[in-house]
Design a protein around this motif. Structure first.
Motif, short mmCIF file in Angstrom:
data_model
loop_
_atom_site.label_atom_id
_atom_site.label_comp_id
_atom_site.label_asym_id
_atom_site.label_seq_id
_atom_site.Cartn_x
_atom_site.Cartn_y
_atom_site.Cartn_z
N GLY A 1 0.92 -1.29 -0.15
CA GLY A 1 -0.06 0.02 0.04
C GLY A 1 0.80 1.08 -0.04
N GLU A 2 1.86 1.28 0.89
CA GLU A 2 2.60 2.28 0.79
C GLU A 2 3.56 2.62 -0.48
N ALA A 3 3.94 1.50 -1.16
CA ALA A 3 4.77 1.76 -2.33
C ALA A 3 3.85 2.25 -3.38
N VAL A 4 2.59 1.48 -3.47
CA VAL A 4 1.78 1.99 -4.37
C VAL A 4 1.26 3.49 -4.42
N THR A 5 0.84 3.63 -3.28
CA THR A 5 0.31 5.22 -2.75
C THR A 5 1.74 6.18 -3.07
N ARG A 6 2.72 6.09 -2.73
CA ARG A 6 3.79 6.83 -3.17
C ARG A 6 3.98 7.06 -4.67
N ALA A 7 3.72 5.74 -5.40
CA ALA A 7 4.13 5.80 -6.74
C ALA A 7 3.26 6.44 -7.55
N VAL A 8 1.95 6.45 -7.29
CA VAL A 8 1.03 7.00 -8.05
C VAL A 8 0.85 8.51 -7.88
N TYR A 9 1.46 9.05 -6.86
CA TYR A 9 1.71 10.38 -6.71
C TYR A 9 2.80 10.80 -5.91
N PRO A 10 3.80 11.50 -6.24
CA PRO A 10 4.01 12.08 -7.56
C PRO A 10 4.64 11.53 -8.75
N ALA A 11 5.43 10.38 -8.36
CA ALA A 11 6.34 9.90 -9.43
C ALA A 11 5.83 9.36 -10.60
N LEU A 12 4.48 8.99 -10.66
CA LEU A 12 3.73 8.18 -11.89
C LEU A 12 3.66 9.32 -12.93
N GLU A 13 3.19 10.46 -12.41
CA GLU A 13 2.65 11.66 -13.33
C GLU A 13 3.78 12.76 -13.34
N ASN A 14 5.03 12.58 -12.71
CA ASN A 14 6.02 13.48 -12.96
C ASN A 14 6.91 13.05 -14.16
N PRO A 15 7.00 13.79 -14.99
CA PRO A 15 8.10 13.08 -15.92
C PRO A 15 9.48 13.27 -15.77
N PHE A 16 9.93 13.88 -14.69
CA PHE A 16 11.29 13.79 -14.15
C PHE A 16 11.51 12.95 -12.81
N ALA A 17 10.55 12.14 -12.74
CA ALA A 17 10.86 11.10 -11.72
C ALA A 17 11.26 9.86 -12.49
N TYR A 18 12.15 9.19 -11.99
CA TYR A 18 12.77 7.81 -12.85
C TYR A 18 13.00 8.35 -14.38
N PRO A 19 13.82 9.03 -14.70
CA PRO A 19 13.93 9.38 -15.94
C PRO A 19 14.17 8.47 -16.90
N GLU A 20 14.86 7.24 -16.38
CA GLU A 20 15.35 6.15 -17.40
C GLU A 20 13.89 5.51 -18.02
N LEU A 21 12.71 5.61 -17.09
CA LEU A 21 11.33 5.14 -17.59
C LEU A 21 11.01 5.92 -18.84
N ALA A 22 11.04 7.10 -18.78
CA ALA A 22 10.67 8.35 -19.76
C ALA A 22 11.79 8.11 -21.16
N ALA A 23 12.92 7.64 -20.90
CA ALA A 23 13.88 7.44 -21.89
C ALA A 23 13.53 6.27 -22.33
N ALA A 24 12.84 5.29 -21.88
CA ALA A 24 12.56 4.01 -22.42
C ALA A 24 11.27 3.92 -23.36
N GLY A 25 10.56 5.30 -23.14
CA GLY A 25 9.25 5.52 -23.79
C GLY A 25 8.21 5.46 -22.87
N LEU A 26 8.30 5.28 -21.73
CA LEU A 26 7.19 5.21 -20.65
C LEU A 26 6.80 6.81 -20.11
N GLN A 27 5.86 7.46 -20.88
CA GLN A 27 5.68 8.67 -20.39
C GLN A 27 4.84 8.86 -19.11
N ALA A 28 5.05 10.04 -18.46
CA ALA A 28 4.11 10.14 -17.21
C ALA A 28 2.80 10.00 -17.60
N TYR A 29 2.22 9.54 -16.46
CA TYR A 29 0.61 9.12 -16.52
C TYR A 29 -0.12 9.58 -15.55
#
Length: 259
Positions: free
Chosen positions: A146-174
């Motif tokens: 619960g803690e990991a998912v809650t932290r992940a959905v806001y703000p990291a999921l919708e922040n294009p600069f969080a985990y930039p390696e994901l955006a670099a792999a084509g996984l855009q913020a959502y």
């Protein structure tokens, strides 16, 4: 398929909020079947695409010392068979160690990765708050999910600069619309799903996990009683069965970026 106990205050209206894709996060094989298999069966029956992500392999589960070497294979097979009974075939695993799960950035990054891949309308997760009335719901791994998912959905999921390696792999913020949490304190419940028509499918799914629940009759009695009690709390007709959730609107009409 749904009803709100307090319609004036419930955040989710099934008549107006369309759900087409759901991603469920749990700690162990069998968690989702106890917590939400009735709701999932109703979703899949209505054509909703549901996926699971199981964070640990359940390697510390079971009761038979002779099963230690094969317990991961056994529990994976159980989860796949149970999922199929409620219409789910897409299952992902994070392969964390059972009993040692933490809301680390390693785990959070994988949560963000999968949500950005699937882009669901609803993320369903175990609750991050402990239930002191029935502490068995609050296994430390459950709280960590619960803690990991809650932290992940806001703000990291919708922040294009969080985990930039994901955006670099084509996984855009959502921006996720809805977070549904289960297995939390009753005081957090704000949405109830009538699963009366799906009780048998839920119990059939739970029955598959024989490595964890050898006393089938006791398990049946307990689960049926819990669902009946949940329906009573929701004010449903006598004899109804229900599952309860704490629904959070993550991004809706009133959401302002950054607030």
């Amino acid at each position: 398929m749904s009803t709100n106990a307090l319609p004036a205050h419930g955040p989710f209206d099934p008549e107006t909020h369309r759900v087409e894709r759901v991603l469920c996060f749990t700690a162990h094989p069998d968690d989702i079947d106890f917590g939400a298999a009735g709701t999932i069966a109703a979703w899949t029956a209505a054509g909703v695409k549901v996926s699971y992500c199981i964070m640990t392999d359940g390697d510390a589960g079971g009761f038979d010392p002779d099963q230690r070497e094969e317990i991961v294979r056994l529990r994976t097979a159980e989860q796949e068979r149970a999922a199929a009974l409620v219409g789910v075939t897409d299952i992902h695993y994070l392969h964390q160690r059972d009993g040692f799960l933490e809301p680390s950035h390693e785990v959070m990054r994988e949560v963000v990765r999968l949500i950005r891949q699937l882009r669901p309308d609803v993320v369903l997760s175990m609750h991050p708050e402990r239930d002191w009335n029935r502490i068995q719901k609050s296994h430390p791994d459950h709280l960590a999910v619960g803690e990991a998912v809650t932290r992940a959905v806001y703000p990291a999921l919708e922040n294009p600069f969080a985990y930039p390696e994901l955006a670099a792999a084509g996984l855009q913020a959502y921006k996720l619309p809805w977070l549904w949490l289960f297995a939390g304190p009753e005081t957090r419940e704000n949405h109830f799903v009538d699963v009366t028509e799906h009780v048998d499918r839920k119990l059939a799914a739970i029955h598959i996990h024989t490595s964890q629940h050898p006393d089938v009759e006791a398990m049946d009695r307990t689960v049926r009683a819990l669902m009946l009690g949940t329906a009573r709390r929701a004010g449903m007709p006598a004899g109804s069965s229900a599952e309860a959730f704490h629904i959070v609107s993550v991004n809706g009409p009133g959401t302002i970026s950054g607030f």
